[in-house]
Design a protein around this motif. Sequence first.
Motif, PDB file in Angstrom:
ATOM      1  N   SER A 150      44.148  37.389  36.468  1.00 52.70           N
ATOM      2  CA  SER A 150      44.481  38.675  36.770  1.00 52.70           C
ATOM      3  C   SER A 150      43.365  38.969  37.781  1.00 52.70           C
ATOM      4  O   SER A 150      42.431  38.185  38.393  1.00 52.70           O
ATOM      5  CB  SER A 150      43.780  39.515  35.624  1.00 52.70           C
ATOM      6  OG  SER A 150      44.797  39.734  34.697  1.00 52.70           O
ATOM      7  N   GLY A 202      48.935  45.527  33.394  1.00 49.92           N
ATOM      8  CA  GLY A 202      48.702  44.718  32.432  1.00 49.92           C
ATOM      9  C   GLY A 202      49.825  43.273  32.388  1.00 49.92           C
ATOM     10  O   GLY A 202      49.630  42.701  31.477  1.00 49.92           O
ATOM     11  N   LYS A 262      38.489  49.049  37.973  1.00 50.91           N
ATOM     12  CA  LYS A 262      39.169  47.814  38.232  1.00 50.91           C
ATOM     13  C   LYS A 262      39.640  47.650  39.619  1.00 50.91           C
ATOM     14  O   LYS A 262      40.043  48.563  40.232  1.00 50.91           O
ATOM     15  CB  LYS A 262      40.495  47.863  37.205  1.00 50.91           C
ATOM     16  CG  LYS A 262      40.263  47.917  35.819  1.00 50.91           C
ATOM     17  CD  LYS A 262      41.670  47.883  35.162  1.00 50.91           C
ATOM     18  CE  LYS A 262      41.594  47.649  33.879  1.00 50.91           C
ATOM     19  NZ  LYS A 262      43.111  47.585  33.324  1.00 50.91           N
TER      20      LYS A 262
END
Length: 438
Positions: free
Chosen positions: A38, A185, A49
């Motif tokens: 990720s 995700g 993030k």
Amino acid sequence: MQTTVTKFGGTSLASAQQFKKVAEIIRSDNSRRFVVASAPGKRTSDDIKVTDMLISCSKVAAEGKDFTKELAMIRDRFVSIADELGISFDIDPELESIAAQLSAGASEDYVKSRGEYLNSKLLAEYLGFPFIDAADVIIFNENGTLNNEETYKKLPAVLKTCKNAVIPGFYGSKMDGSICTFSRGGSDVTGAIVAHAADAEIYENWTDVSGMLMADPRIVKDPAPIEFISYAELRELSYMGASVLHEEAVFPARTIGIPINIRNTNRPDDSGTMITKAVPPAAKKNPITGIAGSKGFCSVLIEQEMMNTEIGYAAHVLKIFADLGLSIEHMPSGIDTMSVVLKESDVLPVRDELLSRLEEELHPNTLTIESGISLIAVVGHGMSYKPGVAAKVFSSIANAGVNIRMLDQGSSELDIIIGVNDEDYEKAICAIYEEFRA
Ligand code: ASP
């Protein structure tokens, strides 16, 4: 040689310190050949993030404004990781190319995929593994769904040529080469696809928790961990809000029976949760595997005398919902009644049209919408071979003074869905958990 596919989430790759833990995990078992990464996630709860930073950067660029500041912040995240790890990865030519694309009106999908792209390049260099660009091997259809045929042709062919590799999660490309992403995700989905393509013995999904818990820890204090869960149970729980794995990540692994193991990068010795086709009999101590739910549903109740004799009535009702693009969650019905439960936020924009079409085309005796409903799913294969489980669920809720507004049990007896008022949601979950805690 055994093949394990590992996927490391954003918190597992958020800093140099986390990269070191990841490398230790990979090096401790040489079956861990293919690594899906990720973008750097949050280092602390108030951190941002990298994917969110990229989305902001893309928005600023789309407004025609100067995005230098946004891009510089993103650069800092990667440079701090690379410097601390002492690797030579030169990010500047990459950022120059991203900046050029941004100025030329790059799509948001392209920009937000760069977090995975850059982090995987860093990780590949740190591990000494080759880098495989997901754009070359994960192929999307024009409508944004996975192109199974092309992906499972290209990806296995490339994997076969490598002893090990790092592959970015979250994105791939369409046949015209443009970058396309899964929903948020989505690196979990990439990991499952890679596991499928590599015909892996196991897909390890490394995150920041030691697997799934029987209930949401924000509602229940110290819920018990789930050691084993079936794909079907997981599907039910994640659909109802238990969010340890992306909803779509089960399918690629499930079709060829690859077990998924949720593990904790910060506690690598914990065995985590194992997701398989069938739970081993010794693990079925509790008839309930987990409880999940969410708020914000409504129920459209239609009453019509002799509804049961009118052929095509239900089909007509459903057609109206379908015409308006409404996705139905549950449909508990009686002889002369039908209720359709769906997300309140979906109904709001078309509420008037829905009611007038139902009224005009079906002339029901009564037509009402009830709002403020929470749905709770009590999930467990164990319910199907143990009498009295449903009775225990209902009495626990009743003893907590909560009124049940709706009930639905699928014929598979895999779960019981209970509708309660939004304000009773937490109380009902705690009551059910207390009744079944080990
Ligand atoms: N980085 C992406 C996100 O934040 C995808 C992922 O981490 O799986 O949603």
